[in-house]
Design an enzyme around this catalytic site. Structure first.
Site, PDB file in Angstrom:
ATOM      1  N   ASP A 163       0.851  -1.184   0.000  1.00 37.71           N
ATOM      2  CA  ASP A 163       0.000   0.000   0.000  1.00 37.71           C
ATOM      3  C   ASP A 163       0.884   1.231   0.000  1.00 37.71           C
ATOM      4  O   ASP A 163       2.025   1.184   0.486  1.00 37.71           O
ATOM      5  CB  ASP A 163      -0.900   0.019   1.240  1.00 37.71           C
ATOM      6  CG  ASP A 163      -1.909  -1.117   1.249  1.00 37.71           C
ATOM      7  OD1 ASP A 163      -2.465  -1.417   0.178  1.00 37.71           O
ATOM      8  OD2 ASP A 163      -2.152  -1.689   2.328  1.00 37.71           O
ATOM      9  N   ASP A 199      -7.062  -1.679  -4.346  1.00 42.20           N
ATOM     10  CA  ASP A 199      -8.077  -1.436  -3.322  1.00 42.20           C
ATOM     11  C   ASP A 199      -9.108  -0.424  -3.821  1.00 42.20           C
ATOM     12  O   ASP A 199     -10.315  -0.590  -3.600  1.00 42.20           O
ATOM     13  CB  ASP A 199      -7.440  -0.892  -2.040  1.00 42.20           C
ATOM     14  CG  ASP A 199      -6.481  -1.867  -1.388  1.00 42.20           C
ATOM     15  OD1 ASP A 199      -6.621  -3.090  -1.579  1.00 42.20           O
ATOM     16  OD2 ASP A 199      -5.563  -1.390  -0.679  1.00 42.20           O
TER      17      ASP A 199
END
Length: 165
Positions: A122, A140
């Site tokens: 991330d 995501d």
């Protein structure tokens, strides 16, 4: 009567989402230092390299490793089901094909991370003051946007389709 074209051509969008996700994660891995914020928009957005062994919002992140295989199996299963749904969806039904394709591309992007690295990379850190939304990535984002669009199509799409528009 020849069969109507299905929405499998929308998998091209899944491929684009997957490629964008993997490319941006690679840039983040090469350019960022883990957990060191790089301001992009002060008081709103940083690039911050982070890793997640769990699912959304680090669900089961500290579970000891078995969750990697659970989420791998889930991603493969869900992606297969969604590809099957696309195969039964008319090509012109973009209200369903678009979100399905986004979810498939995102799921496969994070699946590849789990298989290659044992965790998801991330790097997008949205915040306000001391409050930080959990770090996320392109995959995501695609999954969330796709899920919201599927819900919207389910809630509002049927009325439009039934009315002939």
């Amino acid at each position: 009567m020849p069969p109507r074209p299905n929405a499998l051509s929308w998998l091209l969008l899944s491929l684009i989402v997957f490629a964008a996700d993997q490319a941006t994660k690679e840039v983040a891995l090469r350019a960022l230092t883990p957990y060191t914020p790089v301001p992009v928009i002060p008081d709103l957005l940083n690039w911050t390299l982070a890793f997640n062994t769990g699912a959304a919002f680090s669900f089961l992140a500290g579970a000891g490793g078995w969750q990697r295989w659970l989420f791998t199996i889930l991603a493969i299963g869900v992606s297969a089901l969604l590809v099957g749904w696309l195969a039964r969806t008319p090509r012109a039904d973009w209200r369903n094909a678009l979100p399905l394709s986004l979810v498939i591309g995102g799921a496969i992007g994070n699946l590849v991370d789990r298989l290659r690295h044992g965790q998801v990379t991330d790097f997008i850190d949205v915040y306000f003051g001391q409050w930080h939304f959990p770090a996320f990535n392109i995959a995501d984002s695609a999954i969330c946007v796709g899920a919201v669009l599927l819900i919207a199509a389910g809630l509002f799409g049927g009325k439009t389709a039934a009315a002939g528009g």
